[in-house]
Design an enzyme around this catalytic site. Sequence first.
Site, PDB file in Angstrom:
ATOM      1  N   TYR A   1      -0.176  -3.546   3.412  1.00 27.83           N
ATOM      2  CA  TYR A   1       0.598  -2.310   3.450  1.00 27.83           C
ATOM      3  C   TYR A   1       1.554  -2.197   4.632  1.00 27.83           C
ATOM      4  O   TYR A   1       2.314  -1.234   4.711  1.00 27.83           O
ATOM      5  CB  TYR A   1      -0.345  -1.105   3.436  1.00 27.83           C
ATOM      6  CG  TYR A   1      -1.232  -1.084   2.218  1.00 27.83           C
ATOM      7  CD1 TYR A   1      -0.702  -0.827   0.955  1.00 27.83           C
ATOM      8  CD2 TYR A   1      -2.593  -1.349   2.307  1.00 27.83           C
ATOM      9  CE1 TYR A   1      -1.506  -0.822  -0.169  1.00 27.83           C
ATOM     10  CE2 TYR A   1      -3.402  -1.343   1.184  1.00 27.83           C
ATOM     11  CZ  TYR A   1      -2.848  -1.071  -0.051  1.00 27.83           C
ATOM     12  OH  TYR A   1      -3.637  -1.076  -1.162  1.00 27.83           O
TER      13      TYR A   1
ATOM     14  N   HIS B   1       4.987   1.883  -5.160  1.00 26.49           N
ATOM     15  CA  HIS B   1       3.835   1.216  -4.553  1.00 26.49           C
ATOM     16  C   HIS B   1       4.329   0.292  -3.459  1.00 26.49           C
ATOM     17  O   HIS B   1       5.371  -0.351  -3.613  1.00 26.49           O
ATOM     18  CB  HIS B   1       3.041   0.432  -5.596  1.00 26.49           C
ATOM     19  CG  HIS B   1       2.513   1.313  -6.673  1.00 26.49           C
ATOM     20  ND1 HIS B   1       1.413   2.115  -6.491  1.00 26.49           N
ATOM     21  CD2 HIS B   1       2.968   1.554  -7.930  1.00 26.49           C
ATOM     22  CE1 HIS B   1       1.198   2.808  -7.605  1.00 26.49           C
ATOM     23  NE2 HIS B   1       2.138   2.487  -8.483  1.00 26.49           N
TER      24      HIS B   1
END
Length: 152
Positions: free
Chosen positions: A22, A97
Amino acid sequence: MHILILNGPNLNLLGRREPGIYGTRSFDDYLPELRNAFPELTIEYFQSNHEGAILDKLHEVGYTYHGIVLNAGGYTHTSVAIADAIAGINAPVIEVHLSNLHAREEFRQKSLLGKHCVGSISGFKLESYRLAVQYFDSLRPKRVGFKVSKGE
C-alpha cells in the site's frame, strides 16, 4: 464541482499497514497534495471502518455531489449493501484500489461493487485517487472562446 473521496476499512492505516503493498504515505499526507492539484474542485474526504457509516455517507451525498471516489477496502468483495447503495444513488462512483487486485489473492479479484461504478482504477497506490479525480475534473464545464479585455 463537489467530489467525495470515501475510504473504507483499514485505510486509516495507510503508510503503516503493509507498506510493500500500500505504500509508505498516509492518506492524510496525500490529501492536501491532491486538493492542490485540482483547485477548482471541492474535494471532501471521509473514512470509516464501519459498513453502516459508509452507507450513510453514500446516501447523504449521492444525490448532490458530482462524483464519488470509493475505496471500499475489504467491503469491495463482500458488501451487497454497499453495491445496492451505489446502484441507488445518482452520483457517479469510481472504484479505486491502491494495489493491483488481479495480482492479489483470488478472493480479492472479485468486486461486488464494480458493475455499479462508472469505472475502476487499481494498482497505482495513492495515485489511483488522482486518476479518478482527474476523470471527474475532465467532466467539469470548460470556458470556450477567446479572452477579451474590457477595453476592446
